[in-house]
Enzyme design. Structure first.
Site, PDB file in Angstrom:
ATOM      1  N   HIS A 188      -2.365  14.826 -48.180  1.00 27.44           N
ATOM      2  CA  HIS A 188      -2.722  15.261 -49.532  1.00 27.44           C
ATOM      3  C   HIS A 188      -1.546  15.983 -50.190  1.00 27.44           C
ATOM      4  O   HIS A 188      -1.285  15.815 -51.381  1.00 27.44           O
ATOM      5  CB  HIS A 188      -3.908  16.238 -49.498  1.00 27.44           C
ATOM      6  CG  HIS A 188      -5.185  15.630 -49.008  1.00 27.44           C
ATOM      7  ND1 HIS A 188      -5.728  15.931 -47.782  1.00 27.44           N
ATOM      8  CD2 HIS A 188      -6.024  14.738 -49.582  1.00 27.44           C
ATOM      9  CE1 HIS A 188      -6.853  15.257 -47.628  1.00 27.44           C
ATOM     10  NE2 HIS A 188      -7.059  14.527 -48.688  1.00 27.44           N
ATOM     11  N   GLN A 195     -20.231   7.600 -52.095  1.00 28.21           N
ATOM     12  CA  GLN A 195     -19.421   6.683 -51.291  1.00 28.21           C
ATOM     13  C   GLN A 195     -19.705   6.808 -49.793  1.00 28.21           C
ATOM     14  O   GLN A 195     -19.038   6.167 -48.982  1.00 28.21           O
ATOM     15  CB  GLN A 195     -17.933   6.864 -51.592  1.00 28.21           C
ATOM     16  CG  GLN A 195     -17.306   8.158 -51.108  1.00 28.21           C
ATOM     17  CD  GLN A 195     -15.884   8.326 -51.631  1.00 28.21           C
ATOM     18  OE1 GLN A 195     -15.649   8.609 -52.807  1.00 28.21           O
ATOM     19  NE2 GLN A 195     -14.903   8.145 -50.766  1.00 28.21           N
ATOM     20  N   GLY A 216      -3.272   7.654 -51.320  1.00 30.49           N
ATOM     21  CA  GLY A 216      -2.566   7.457 -50.052  1.00 30.49           C
ATOM     22  C   GLY A 216      -2.670   6.010 -49.576  1.00 30.49           C
ATOM     23  O   GLY A 216      -3.731   5.392 -49.656  1.00 30.49           O
ATOM     24  N   GLN A 253      -8.582   0.770 -50.527  1.00 29.35           N
ATOM     25  CA  GLN A 253      -8.965   1.597 -51.683  1.00 29.35           C
ATOM     26  C   GLN A 253      -7.920   1.473 -52.798  1.00 29.35           C
ATOM     27  O   GLN A 253      -8.266   1.380 -53.978  1.00 29.35           O
ATOM     28  CB  GLN A 253      -9.118   3.047 -51.244  1.00 29.35           C
ATOM     29  CG  GLN A 253      -9.331   4.033 -52.372  1.00 29.35           C
ATOM     30  CD  GLN A 253      -9.720   5.409 -51.871  1.00 29.35           C
ATOM     31  OE1 GLN A 253     -10.874   5.664 -51.562  1.00 29.35           O
ATOM     32  NE2 GLN A 253      -8.760   6.319 -51.786  1.00 29.35           N
ATOM     33  N   VAL A 308       1.210   9.721 -44.214  1.00 28.71           N
ATOM     34  CA  VAL A 308       1.885  10.796 -43.479  1.00 28.71           C
ATOM     35  C   VAL A 308       1.270  10.851 -42.084  1.00 28.71           C
ATOM     36  O   VAL A 308       0.048  10.755 -41.931  1.00 28.71           O
ATOM     37  CB  VAL A 308       1.714  12.153 -44.196  1.00 28.71           C
ATOM     38  CG1 VAL A 308       2.401  13.268 -43.416  1.00 28.71           C
ATOM     39  CG2 VAL A 308       2.282  12.074 -45.611  1.00 28.71           C
TER      40      VAL A 308
END
Ligand code: PAF
Length: 283
Positions: free
Chosen positions: A37, A61, A148, A154, A177
């Site tokens: 993040h 979701q 990300g 997504q 990451v």
């Protein structure tokens, strides 16, 4: 940094920034911040005059048997981390602000959502993502939004949504990451106990092994996938899916003759983890 709970106040803050000609960057999140993040926030800070981070554990979701109730939440800690990254606004609404009584609209992106996580978690998952992302874009009207690459499907769904609805926002995908041992950072990694945490490293190793085969010239999707499966099996992991698919439209691929996305999902201990690797056709 301001913590804002209402749509009206975010709109006002964005309007003020625009009056000063500041470019607006949005980082949509569900909180429980980790370095992944923070990398999104840094990218947003670098490129924009106003950085808005949304923090909303979006109930629509999550499937009925998923982890909505135990999803990690620590807004105070998240606020400290976001402030440290120079975020201007943390938009943390209550569910009733985002889904007031009478809410009746769902956005469904077809095709891309039929496979991988869409097939596994059900259509509801990406419907929930597409709907909340469209709402956030409507509220913040960002110039750029940051996602990300760990959630590669997504990213594709959001790009499709933006194209199809002619939304005036640029989508930036930021590289995954990883922990020092390769495990992709995820808010759900907190569910891993010691042994499971160790086993979870097999996901990245499996993808690395497959990528090395592809880089060495292997083009047969079955062989590439088998190389990854073998690494998972050695750690006692049976994936929910492990598939090589077209990196742009997620169509099935027999051969790596165009860019591919090797995507994996697996339960490890108490956590459901996903990861992926882009495999280039022309190595
Ligand atoms: O990636 C996430 O954390 C969520 O799916 C998102 C994009 C914030 C929508 O709730």
């Amino acid at each position: 940094m301001r913590i804002i709970r209402t749509i009206a106040e975010v709109r006002e803050a964005v309007r003020d920034a625009r009056r000063q000609d500041r470019r607006v960057g949005l980082v949509p999140t569900m909180g429980a911040f980790h370095e992944g993040h923070l990398a999104l926030m840094r990218a947003a800070r670098r490129d924009n005059g106003l950085v808005v981070v949304s923090l909303f554990v979006n109930p629509t979701q999550f499937g009925p048997n998923e982890d909505l109730s135990r999803y990690p939440r620590d807004e105070a800690r998240d606020a400290v981390l976001a402030e440290r990254e120079g975020v201007d606004i943390l938009f943390a609404p209550e569910p009733s602000e985002m889904y007031p009584d009478g809410f009746a609209t769902t956005i469904h992106v077809s095709g891309l959502t039929d496979v991988l996580d869409g097939a596994q978690r059900g259509a509801r998952h990406f419907d929930g993502v597409a709907t909340i992302v469209a709402k956030l874009f409507g509220i913040v009207a960002p110039d750029v939004a940051y996602f990300g690459q760990k959630d590669a499907q997504q990213v594709l769904v959001v790009r499709r949504l933006v194209r199809d609805l002619d939304l005036d926002v640029r989508i930036e995908a930021v590289p995954t990451v990883r922990e020092a041992d390769g495990l992709a950072m995820s808010s759900r990694n907190v569910y891993l106990d010691g042994a499971a945490r160790q086993r979870a490293t097999a996901l990245n190793r499996a993808l690395e092994t497959a990528a090395a085969r592809a880089a060495a010239g292997e083009r047969d999707a079955v062989v590439i996938e088998a190389a990854a499966r073998e690494v998972l099996a050695a750690s006692g992991i049976r994936p929910e899916y492990l598939e090589l698919r077209d990196a742009h439209d997620l169509q099935a691929m027999d051969r790596l003759d165009r860019d591919g996305l090797l995507a994996v999902a697996a339960r490890v201990g108490d956590a459901r983890l996903i990861d992926n690797r882009l495999l280039k056709a022309n190595h």
